[in-house]
Design a protein around this motif. Structure first.
Motif, PDB file in Angstrom:
ATOM      1  N   ILE A 156      59.502  83.233   8.087  1.00  0.00           N
ATOM      2  CA  ILE A 156      60.220  81.971   7.919  1.00  0.00           C
ATOM      3  C   ILE A 156      60.884  81.582   9.244  1.00  0.00           C
ATOM      4  O   ILE A 156      60.845  80.439   9.663  1.00  0.00           O
ATOM      5  N   VAL A 157      61.486  82.569   9.885  1.00  0.00           N
ATOM      6  CA  VAL A 157      62.263  82.307  11.108  1.00  0.00           C
ATOM      7  C   VAL A 157      61.328  82.337  12.320  1.00  0.00           C
ATOM      8  O   VAL A 157      60.526  83.261  12.456  1.00  0.00           O
ATOM      9  N   PRO A 158      61.400  81.347  13.216  1.00  0.00           N
ATOM     10  CA  PRO A 158      60.554  81.371  14.414  1.00  0.00           C
ATOM     11  C   PRO A 158      60.758  82.663  15.215  1.00  0.00           C
ATOM     12  O   PRO A 158      61.840  83.258  15.191  1.00  0.00           O
ATOM     13  N   GLN A 159      59.722  83.075  15.939  1.00  0.00           N
ATOM     14  CA  GLN A 159      59.746  84.383  16.605  1.00  0.00           C
ATOM     15  C   GLN A 159      60.743  84.468  17.749  1.00  0.00           C
ATOM     16  O   GLN A 159      61.196  85.544  18.105  1.00  0.00           O
ATOM     17  N   ILE A 160      61.087  83.337  18.326  1.00  0.00           N
ATOM     18  CA  ILE A 160      62.115  83.336  19.369  1.00  0.00           C
ATOM     19  C   ILE A 160      62.963  82.081  19.234  1.00  0.00           C
ATOM     20  O   ILE A 160      62.466  81.008  18.897  1.00  0.00           O
ATOM     21  N   GLY A 161      64.253  82.262  19.475  1.00  0.00           N
ATOM     22  CA  GLY A 161      65.171  81.138  19.507  1.00  0.00           C
ATOM     23  C   GLY A 161      66.139  81.351  20.649  1.00  0.00           C
ATOM     24  O   GLY A 161      66.190  82.436  21.239  1.00  0.00           O
ATOM     25  N   VAL A 162      66.908  80.340  20.953  1.00  0.00           N
ATOM     26  CA  VAL A 162      67.933  80.498  21.988  1.00  0.00           C
ATOM     27  C   VAL A 162      69.262  80.771  21.300  1.00  0.00           C
ATOM     28  O   VAL A 162      69.663  80.073  20.369  1.00  0.00           O
ATOM     29  N   GLY A 163      69.919  81.850  21.719  1.00  0.00           N
ATOM     30  CA  GLY A 163      71.224  82.193  21.171  1.00  0.00           C
ATOM     31  C   GLY A 163      72.326  81.466  21.917  1.00  0.00           C
ATOM     32  O   GLY A 163      72.163  81.095  23.088  1.00  0.00           O
ATOM     33  N   THR A 164      73.479  81.281  21.257  1.00  0.00           N
ATOM     34  CA  THR A 164      74.592  80.553  21.882  1.00  0.00           C
ATOM     35  C   THR A 164      75.915  81.309  21.789  1.00  0.00           C
ATOM     36  O   THR A 164      76.967  80.753  22.096  1.00  0.00           O
ATOM     37  N   PHE A 165      75.855  82.571  21.400  1.00  0.00           N
ATOM     38  CA  PHE A 165      77.066  83.397  21.292  1.00  0.00           C
ATOM     39  C   PHE A 165      77.764  83.459  22.649  1.00  0.00           C
ATOM     40  O   PHE A 165      77.122  83.675  23.680  1.00  0.00           O
ATOM     41  N   ARG A 166      79.073  83.251  22.638  1.00  0.00           N
ATOM     42  CA  ARG A 166      79.914  83.332  23.833  1.00  0.00           C
ATOM     43  C   ARG A 166      79.691  82.193  24.836  1.00  0.00           C
ATOM     44  O   ARG A 166      80.163  82.268  25.959  1.00  0.00           O
ATOM     45  N   LEU A 167      78.942  81.169  24.451  1.00  0.00           N
ATOM     46  CA  LEU A 167      78.761  80.006  25.330  1.00  0.00           C
ATOM     47  C   LEU A 167      79.556  78.841  24.763  1.00  0.00           C
ATOM     48  O   LEU A 167      79.602  78.643  23.553  1.00  0.00           O
ATOM     49  N   SER A 168      80.172  78.063  25.647  1.00  0.00           N
ATOM     50  CA  SER A 168      80.973  76.937  25.166  1.00  0.00           C
ATOM     51  C   SER A 168      80.904  75.773  26.154  1.00  0.00           C
ATOM     52  O   SER A 168      80.379  75.913  27.264  1.00  0.00           O
ATOM     53  N   GLY A 169      81.430  74.629  25.714  1.00  0.00           N
ATOM     54  CA  GLY A 169      81.535  73.463  26.587  1.00  0.00           C
ATOM     55  C   GLY A 169      80.210  73.040  27.202  1.00  0.00           C
ATOM     56  O   GLY A 169      79.154  73.127  26.582  1.00  0.00           O
ATOM     57  N   GLN A 170      80.289  72.591  28.446  1.00  0.00           N
ATOM     58  CA  GLN A 170      79.097  72.113  29.147  1.00  0.00           C
ATOM     59  C   GLN A 170      78.060  73.221  29.325  1.00  0.00           C
ATOM     60  O   GLN A 170      76.867  72.968  29.345  1.00  0.00           O
ATOM     61  N   THR A 171      78.534  74.461  29.406  1.00  0.00           N
ATOM     62  CA  THR A 171      77.624  75.611  29.592  1.00  0.00           C
ATOM     63  C   THR A 171      76.632  75.706  28.438  1.00  0.00           C
ATOM     64  O   THR A 171      75.437  75.899  28.647  1.00  0.00           O
ATOM     65  N   VAL A 172      77.124  75.578  27.199  1.00  0.00           N
ATOM     66  CA  VAL A 172      76.223  75.689  26.047  1.00  0.00           C
ATOM     67  C   VAL A 172      75.336  74.445  25.936  1.00  0.00           C
ATOM     68  O   VAL A 172      74.156  74.552  25.572  1.00  0.00           O
ATOM     69  N   ILE A 173      75.879  73.282  26.290  1.00  0.00           N
ATOM     70  CA  ILE A 173      75.053  72.062  26.263  1.00  0.00           C
ATOM     71  C   ILE A 173      73.871  72.218  27.220  1.00  0.00           C
ATOM     72  O   ILE A 173      72.710  71.989  26.853  1.00  0.00           O
ATOM     73  N   ASP A 174      74.166  72.657  28.446  1.00  0.00           N
ATOM     74  CA  ASP A 174      73.101  72.826  29.451  1.00  0.00           C
ATOM     75  C   ASP A 174      72.101  73.902  29.029  1.00  0.00           C
ATOM     76  O   ASP A 174      70.889  73.735  29.191  1.00  0.00           O
ATOM     77  N   SER A 175      72.607  75.010  28.489  1.00  0.00           N
ATOM     78  CA  SER A 175      71.723  76.108  28.077  1.00  0.00           C
ATOM     79  C   SER A 175      70.747  75.649  26.999  1.00  0.00           C
ATOM     80  O   SER A 175      69.534  75.897  27.091  1.00  0.00           O
ATOM     81  N   VAL A 176      71.265  74.971  25.970  1.00  0.00           N
ATOM     82  CA  VAL A 176      70.408  74.531  24.862  1.00  0.00           C
ATOM     83  C   VAL A 176      69.434  73.449  25.331  1.00  0.00           C
ATOM     84  O   VAL A 176      68.237  73.490  24.995  1.00  0.00           O
ATOM     85  N   LYS A 177      69.918  72.501  26.129  1.00  0.00           N
ATOM     86  CA  LYS A 177      69.021  71.451  26.635  1.00  0.00           C
ATOM     87  C   LYS A 177      67.904  72.046  27.496  1.00  0.00           C
ATOM     88  O   LYS A 177      66.731  71.687  27.345  1.00  0.00           O
ATOM     89  N   ASN A 178      68.268  72.978  28.379  1.00  0.00           N
ATOM     90  CA  ASN A 178      67.255  73.630  29.220  1.00  0.00           C
ATOM     91  C   ASN A 178      66.264  74.421  28.375  1.00  0.00           C
ATOM     92  O   ASN A 178      65.057  74.395  28.634  1.00  0.00           O
ATOM     93  N   ALA A 179      66.780  75.114  27.363  1.00  0.00           N
ATOM     94  CA  ALA A 179      65.899  75.896  26.485  1.00  0.00           C
ATOM     95  C   ALA A 179      64.890  74.986  25.781  1.00  0.00           C
ATOM     96  O   ALA A 179      63.693  75.282  25.734  1.00  0.00           O
ATOM     97  N   LEU A 180      65.382  73.877  25.250  1.00  0.00           N
ATOM     98  CA  LEU A 180      64.488  72.948  24.554  1.00  0.00           C
ATOM     99  C   LEU A 180      63.482  72.328  25.528  1.00  0.00           C
ATOM    100  O   LEU A 180      62.310  72.147  25.190  1.00  0.00           O
ATOM    101  N   ASN A 181      63.924  72.080  26.753  1.00  0.00           N
ATOM    102  CA  ASN A 181      63.026  71.511  27.769  1.00  0.00           C
ATOM    103  C   ASN A 181      61.892  72.455  28.148  1.00  0.00           C
ATOM    104  O   ASN A 181      60.782  72.010  28.429  1.00  0.00           O
ATOM    105  N   VAL A 182      62.186  73.773  28.159  1.00  0.00           N
ATOM    106  CA  VAL A 182      61.130  74.722  28.571  1.00  0.00           C
ATOM    107  C   VAL A 182      60.281  75.224  27.407  1.00  0.00           C
ATOM    108  O   VAL A 182      59.353  76.007  27.605  1.00  0.00           O
ATOM    109  N   GLY A 183      60.614  74.778  26.172  1.00  0.00           N
ATOM    110  CA  GLY A 183      59.714  75.098  25.070  1.00  0.00           C
ATOM    111  C   GLY A 183      60.295  75.787  23.850  1.00  0.00           C
ATOM    112  O   GLY A 183      59.586  76.019  22.874  1.00  0.00           O
ATOM    113  N   TYR A 184      61.569  76.152  23.879  1.00  0.00           N
ATOM    114  CA  TYR A 184      62.181  76.719  22.671  1.00  0.00           C
ATOM    115  C   TYR A 184      62.264  75.633  21.602  1.00  0.00           C
ATOM    116  O   TYR A 184      62.500  74.468  21.919  1.00  0.00           O
TER     117      TYR A 184
END
Length: 267
Positions: free
Chosen positions: A2-30
């Motif tokens: 059910i769960v995709p084989q890889i995802g991007v985690g966000t534990f301990r990330l906040s503010g602009q750091t988590v926004i950039d991390s998730v956006k970059n992850a989605l851009n590269v294929g997550y």
């Protein structure tokens, strides 16, 4: 699964750091993102998803209910608040974050409250996190095996939790591995380094490939785009049986996360 084989985690990330991390992850294929109420970053994750402009149906969003919100009065309102922050009508997966036996709320009660959220269409799937064998069985007894999508647990070459994994896989419950790199402790391991050199890969990629070949979902986090790409590429790395066996020898019960008031006794 059910769960995709890889995802991007966000534990301990906040503010602009988590926004950039998730956006970059989605851009590269997550296409899967893992967050939680207690991370305090659901709104930022939602913003990153919105800014990515990817169709909602292409994404798999997981959040987790915090211990304060397990009661019947609080669980569904808290999830609705999470959905508002994430900018979606429903998430794909919602987990009970910790069993927290000292809270005095039974597994049956918290799972039935979560099942009601599913029945209301607030989440497509439900599951558990940090549950041992006994509590997983209680969750199954409460809401049925078909309603336990995954158990998200700490797993790494230094904490292999094989008894629990064997049980989950025998029940066909997806195993989601968090802390797969043990806060980076595995990165300088001599055995992993040797295997990595053989494959012209990084030790992080070897650890993630090990978990992937064991059948686990992985949710590594990174703030660097090159690491996000490398983590994604780890799924294409094939380890030989003897290399998988070598990694088995690294077990040392090296648990990184074990909050006394939230965890049950581990198997």
């Amino acid at each position: 699964m059910i769960v995709p084989q890889i995802g991007v985690g966000t534990f301990r990330l906040s503010g602009q750091t988590v926004i950039d991390s998730v956006k970059n992850a989605l851009n590269v294929g997550y296409r899967a993102v893992d967050t939680a109420q207690i991370y305090g970053n659901e709104a930022e994750v939602g913003l990153a998803i919105a800014e990515s402009a990817l169709p909602r149906q292409d994404l798999f969003i997981t959040t987790k209910i915090w211990t304060d919100n397990y009661s019947r009065e609080k669980l569904i309102p808290s999830l609705k608040e999470s959905l508002e922050k994430l900018g979606t009508d429903a998430v794909d997966l919602t987990l009970i974050h910790w069993p927290a036996p000292k809270l005095g709320i039974s597994v049956a009660e918290m799972m039935n409250n979560l099942l009601e959220a599913k029945q209301q269409g607030l989440t497509e799937h439900i599951g558990i996190s940090n549950f041992n064998i006994e509590l997983t069985q209680q969750a199954i007894d409460a809401v049925g095996l078909e309603n336990i999508a995954t158990n998200q647990i700490e797993l790494s070459p230094y904490l292999q939790n094989q008894e629990l994994v064997d049980y989950l896989q025998s029940q066909q419950i997806d195993v989601t591995s968090y802390m797969t790199l043990a806060y980076g402790k595995v990165l300088n391991d001599p055995i992993l380094t040797e295997i990595a050199q053989r494959h012209q890969a990084s030790t992080a990629q070897v650890a993630l490939a090990w978990a992937h070949q064991k059948g686990y979902t992985v949710i590594p986090s990174s703030t660097k785009i090159e690491h996000l790409k490398a983590n994604l590429d780890a799924l294409n790395l094939h380890l030989e049986p003897e290399e998988m066996h070598l990694i088995t020898t690294l077990e040392r019960q090296g648990r990184e996360v074990n909050p006394e008031n939230l965890a049950a006794d581990w198997d």
